[in-house]
Design a protein around this motif. Structure first.
Motif, PDB file in Angstrom:
ATOM      1  N   GLY A 285       0.808  -1.216   0.000  1.00 27.61           N
ATOM      2  CA  GLY A 285       0.000   0.000   0.000  1.00 27.61           C
ATOM      3  C   GLY A 285       0.836   1.258   0.000  1.00 27.61           C
ATOM      4  N   ILE A 286       2.095   1.144  -0.454  1.00 27.02           N
ATOM      5  CA  ILE A 286       2.984   2.311  -0.473  1.00 27.02           C
ATOM      6  C   ILE A 286       2.915   2.996  -1.838  1.00 27.02           C
ATOM      7  CG2 ILE A 286       5.455   2.912  -0.521  1.00 27.02           C
ATOM      8  CD1 ILE A 286       5.770   1.186   1.959  1.00 27.02           C
ATOM      9  N   LEU A 287       2.841   4.344  -1.826  1.00 29.08           N
ATOM     10  CA  LEU A 287       2.724   5.122  -3.066  1.00 29.08           C
ATOM     11  C   LEU A 287       3.744   6.254  -3.147  1.00 29.08           C
ATOM     12  CD1 LEU A 287      -1.186   5.350  -3.069  1.00 29.08           C
ATOM     13  CD2 LEU A 287       0.193   4.013  -4.669  1.00 29.08           C
ATOM     14  N   HIS A 288       4.234   6.712  -1.989  1.00 31.09           N
ATOM     15  CA  HIS A 288       5.161   7.838  -1.961  1.00 31.09           C
ATOM     16  C   HIS A 288       6.600   7.319  -1.893  1.00 31.09           C
ATOM     17  CE1 HIS A 288       7.061  11.608  -0.902  1.00 31.09           C
ATOM     18  NE2 HIS A 288       5.895  12.235  -1.039  1.00 31.09           N
ATOM     19  N   PRO A 289       7.517   7.896  -2.681  1.00 29.27           N
ATOM     20  CA  PRO A 289       8.903   7.399  -2.677  1.00 29.27           C
ATOM     21  C   PRO A 289       9.572   7.495  -1.302  1.00 29.27           C
ATOM     22  CG  PRO A 289       8.678   9.398  -4.019  1.00 29.27           C
ATOM     23  CD  PRO A 289       7.301   8.941  -3.690  1.00 29.27           C
ATOM     24  N   ASP A 290       9.215   8.510  -0.513  1.00 32.97           N
ATOM     25  CA  ASP A 290       9.821   8.621   0.828  1.00 32.97           C
ATOM     26  C   ASP A 290       9.373   7.476   1.740  1.00 32.97           C
ATOM     27  OD1 ASP A 290      11.006  10.886  -0.091  1.00 32.97           O
ATOM     28  OD2 ASP A 290       9.772  12.297   1.058  1.00 32.97           O
ATOM     29  N   ASP A 291       8.100   7.068   1.601  1.00 33.91           N
ATOM     30  CA  ASP A 291       7.625   5.921   2.378  1.00 33.91           C
ATOM     31  C   ASP A 291       8.334   4.646   1.921  1.00 33.91           C
ATOM     32  OD1 ASP A 291       5.940   7.446   3.883  1.00 33.91           O
ATOM     33  OD2 ASP A 291       4.090   6.859   2.847  1.00 33.91           O
ATOM     34  N   ALA A 292       8.586   4.556   0.623  1.00 29.90           N
ATOM     35  CA  ALA A 292       9.284   3.368   0.093  1.00 29.90           C
ATOM     36  C   ALA A 292      10.685   3.285   0.689  1.00 29.90           C
ATOM     37  CB  ALA A 292       9.343   3.431  -1.429  1.00 29.90           C
ATOM     38  N   ARG A 293      11.386   4.421   0.705  1.00 33.11           N
ATOM     39  CA  ARG A 293      12.741   4.437   1.279  1.00 33.11           C
ATOM     40  C   ARG A 293      12.703   4.060   2.746  1.00 33.11           C
ATOM     41  NH1 ARG A 293      13.265   9.529  -1.047  1.00 33.11           N
ATOM     42  NH2 ARG A 293      14.140   9.457  -3.142  1.00 33.11           N
ATOM     43  N   ARG A 294      11.716   4.626   3.445  1.00 35.81           N
ATOM     44  CA  ARG A 294      11.604   4.365   4.876  1.00 35.81           C
ATOM     45  C   ARG A 294      11.345   2.876   5.137  1.00 35.81           C
ATOM     46  NH1 ARG A 294       9.152   8.403   9.305  1.00 35.81           N
ATOM     47  NH2 ARG A 294       9.998   7.225  11.046  1.00 35.81           N
ATOM     48  N   ALA A 295      10.485   2.293   4.326  1.00 36.70           N
ATOM     49  CA  ALA A 295      10.170   0.865   4.472  1.00 36.70           C
ATOM     50  C   ALA A 295      11.438   0.024   4.308  1.00 36.70           C
ATOM     51  CB  ALA A 295       9.123   0.455   3.440  1.00 36.70           C
ATOM     52  N   LEU A 296      12.236   0.375   3.308  1.00 36.35           N
ATOM     53  CA  LEU A 296      13.457  -0.398   3.046  1.00 36.35           C
ATOM     54  C   LEU A 296      14.482  -0.168   4.148  1.00 36.35           C
ATOM     55  CD1 LEU A 296      13.646   0.209  -0.798  1.00 36.35           C
ATOM     56  CD2 LEU A 296      12.929  -1.903   0.358  1.00 36.35           C
ATOM     57  N   ASP A 297      14.573   1.080   4.642  1.00 32.13           N
ATOM     58  CA  ASP A 297      15.486   1.377   5.756  1.00 32.13           C
ATOM     59  C   ASP A 297      15.137   0.543   6.988  1.00 32.13           C
ATOM     60  OD1 ASP A 297      16.809   3.171   4.234  1.00 32.13           O
ATOM     61  OD2 ASP A 297      15.881   4.965   5.120  1.00 32.13           O
ATOM     62  N   LEU A 298      13.843   0.308   7.139  1.00 32.78           N
ATOM     63  CA  LEU A 298      13.360  -0.457   8.287  1.00 32.78           C
ATOM     64  C   LEU A 298      13.653  -1.953   8.138  1.00 32.78           C
ATOM     65  CD1 LEU A 298      11.721   1.212  10.368  1.00 32.78           C
ATOM     66  CD2 LEU A 298       9.694   0.021   9.567  1.00 32.78           C
ATOM     67  N   GLY A 299      14.065  -2.343   6.944  1.00 31.35           N
ATOM     68  CA  GLY A 299      14.399  -3.754   6.727  1.00 31.35           C
ATOM     69  C   GLY A 299      13.325  -4.546   6.017  1.00 31.35           C
ATOM     70  N   ALA A 300      12.338  -3.858   5.427  1.00 31.96           N
ATOM     71  CA  ALA A 300      11.323  -4.593   4.660  1.00 31.96           C
ATOM     72  C   ALA A 300      11.994  -5.326   3.509  1.00 31.96           C
ATOM     73  CB  ALA A 300      10.261  -3.639   4.130  1.00 31.96           C
ATOM     74  N   ASP A 301      11.540  -6.559   3.239  1.00 32.54           N
ATOM     75  CA  ASP A 301      12.146  -7.357   2.168  1.00 32.54           C
ATOM     76  C   ASP A 301      11.547  -7.049   0.807  1.00 32.54           C
ATOM     77  OD1 ASP A 301      13.901  -9.357   3.762  1.00 32.54           O
ATOM     78  OD2 ASP A 301      11.997  -9.287   4.843  1.00 32.54           O
ATOM     79  N   ALA A 302      10.361  -6.479   0.811  1.00 36.07           N
ATOM     80  CA  ALA A 302       9.715  -6.094  -0.454  1.00 36.07           C
ATOM     81  C   ALA A 302       8.608  -5.098  -0.156  1.00 36.07           C
ATOM     82  CB  ALA A 302       9.143  -7.312  -1.167  1.00 36.07           C
ATOM     83  N   ILE A 303       8.182  -4.420  -1.224  1.00 36.34           N
ATOM     84  CA  ILE A 303       7.105  -3.434  -1.122  1.00 36.34           C
ATOM     85  C   ILE A 303       6.061  -3.780  -2.174  1.00 36.34           C
ATOM     86  CG2 ILE A 303       6.546  -1.007  -1.635  1.00 36.34           C
ATOM     87  CD1 ILE A 303       9.320  -0.292  -0.552  1.00 36.34           C
ATOM     88  N   VAL A 304       4.793  -3.654  -1.818  1.00 29.79           N
ATOM     89  CA  VAL A 304       3.753  -3.715  -2.845  1.00 29.79           C
ATOM     90  C   VAL A 304       3.281  -2.289  -3.096  1.00 29.79           C
ATOM     91  CG1 VAL A 304       1.547  -4.661  -3.595  1.00 29.79           C
ATOM     92  CG2 VAL A 304       2.980  -5.975  -2.005  1.00 29.79           C
ATOM     93  N   VAL A 305       3.614  -1.774  -4.274  1.00 29.48           N
ATOM     94  CA  VAL A 305       3.113  -0.463  -4.684  1.00 29.48           C
ATOM     95  C   VAL A 305       1.640  -0.663  -5.054  1.00 29.48           C
ATOM     96  CG1 VAL A 305       3.342   1.419  -6.332  1.00 29.48           C
ATOM     97  CG2 VAL A 305       5.384   0.176  -5.542  1.00 29.48           C
ATOM     98  N   SER A 306       0.764   0.015  -4.326  1.00 27.84           N
ATOM     99  CA  SER A 306      -0.662  -0.290  -4.480  1.00 27.84           C
ATOM    100  C   SER A 306      -1.499   0.856  -3.938  1.00 27.84           C
ATOM    101  CB  SER A 306      -0.970  -1.566  -3.666  1.00 27.84           C
ATOM    102  OG  SER A 306      -2.369  -1.737  -3.489  1.00 27.84           O
TER     103      SER A 306
END
Ligand code: FNR
Length: 414
Positions: A285-306
């Protein structure tokens, strides 16, 4: 190839091979309430329309004479080889499209080798779906409960049920503005649909028992229980007896509605995830690039852009447009999945070319379910994969990594 030949030889398919006809027929097969919930979107429906329009703004530029006879559609995701880059999105209250919807979908997913993301709002307990799937790949999607023990309980069950990943959906801490449902006065969860992961959960049962004011171990008639029975009688048009027979008591529904989602979900909650599960973590449910970066910084293994199939924020950015921005922001390495608006094999191709590693289908397989149950879901999956395979054959891309951005051109005509 098999599907194509069968079509050319005049065999009538179980479900239409094109999305427009699939949707028309599914609508005819559904009740107005079910259709409003499944096909509906937020507000004026702008996000839903934009999801589709975004695909039309790209044109595929085929390459010729690659010399390849076969295609390899497989992709590596979260440490496992997947036969195709298509997965089934988590969809709640699927029983609106037929009884035991999740079990049927689970079997169809297993038969086609497609990963099924079991919904937090499922209609069959995840253990039953897992049993129906054998070794086939499934992930579990979590909505962050207001009750932290509930979060841990669902995670523990997902691990025990063989989930290959934990998908935490971030975009639905509260339900979006859904006029179609509001106009009909209908919401599946208030009728007990989509709460099977909860009613099958030991922690949830304890919470309900506590709220009813009786000890969980020894059920006994108390004032609270009598009140619940009276409320059940009042709240259901079917009458008192019908209600006693209904599988989900009112108290469970109310407790569920109260705790299934934490409106105060923050990055601090998400930061605790790594310590709470051994499963790969996917944030959806991520749409903003800053949220995507934050998710990855937190150690998320993948993101669903949705954007949740256009069901949450009206006039939101198209998922495909968000994918482009996010891929540019995070670089080539992180695993990005995309959903919202995928309807055809050509759409899958376009999403992959714009940087997705894989895609999720939502409504298309629900429509297959409405028309023909398990075989309907299988056909929808097979049709989309068959078209992807043909598109690859005709664009000179014998394997998924060959599907790159230089095979697309912005369509200046639209
Ligand atoms: C959903 N979606 C969803 N997502 C999620 O994380 N948990 C859920 O329980 C549900 N439930 C749900 C119910 C229904 C009826 C629909 C249509 C969708 C969103 C889903 O996972 C996915 O993001 C979208 O469906 C993708 O968009 P398309 O393919 O439907 O356009």
């Amino acid at each position: 190839n098999t599907i194509y030949r069968a079509g050319v030889l005049g065999r009538r398919p179980r479900v239409p091979a094109d999305f427009a006809e699939l949707e028309r027929r599914a609508r005819r097969a559904s009740s107005p309430v079910a259709w409003a919930y499944v096909a509906g979107g937020a507000g004026e429906g702008r996000t839903m329309r934009r999801n589709r329009a975004a695909f039309d703004r790209w044109a595929i530029v085929p390459r010729m004479a690659s010399g390849a006879v076969e295609r390899d559609l497989s992709v590596e995701l979260l440490g496992r080889r997947h036969p195709t880059p298509v997965l089934l999105a988590p969809v709640g209250a699927g029983a609106l499209m037929g009884a035991d919807s999740d079990l049927k979908t689970a079997r169809a997913a297993a038969a086609t080798g497609t990963t099924y993301i079991l919904s937090n709002q499922g209609c069959n307990p995840m253990e039953d779906c897992a049993a129906a799937m054998g070794d086939a790949s499934r992930w579990f999607q979590l909505y962050w409960s207001k009750d932290e023990d509930m979060v841990d309980s669902l995670i523990a069950r997902a691990e025990a049920a063989g989930a290959g990943a934990l998908v935490v959906t971030l975009d639905t801490t509260v339900l979006g503005w859904r006029p179609q449902d509001l106009n009909l006065g209908s919401l599946p969860f208030s009728r007990g649909q989509g709460i099977a992961q909860y009613t099958s959960d030991p922690r949830f049962r304890r919470i309900v028992a506590e709220r009813l004011g009786r000890p969980s171990a020894r059920p006994q008639v108390t004032l609270g229980a009598i009140r619940t029975l009276l409320a059940m009688a009042r709240n259901h048009p079917g009458g008192f007896l019908a209600n006693l027979r209904s599988r989900v008591p009112r108290a469970s529904v109310e407790t569920f509605l109260d705790i299934y989602s934490n409106a105060g979900l923050s990055w601090d909650h998400l930061a605790t995830l790594r310590g709470r599960t051994r499963l790969p973590v996917v944030l959806k449910g991520i749409l903003h690039p800053d949220d995507a970066r934050r998710a990855l910084d937190l150690g998320a293994d993948a993101i669903v852009v949705s954007n949740h199939g256009g069901r949450q924020v009206d006039n939101a950015v198209a998922s495909l447009d968000a994918l482009i921005t996010i891929r540019d922001a995070v670089g080539p390495a992180p695993t990005l999945l995309l959903d919202s608006g995928i309807r055809t094999g050509a759409d899958v191709f376009t999403a992959l070319a714009l940087g997705a590693d894989a895609v999720l289908l939502g409504r298309p397989y629900m429509y297959g379910l409405a028309l023909a149950g398990r075989p309907g879901v299988e056909d929808v999956i097979r049709n989309i994969i068959a078209e992807l395979d043909l598109t690859m054959a005709l664009t000179g891309t014998p394997a998924i990594p060959a599907i790159t951005r230089d095979l697309l051109r912005p369509d200046t005509a639209t």
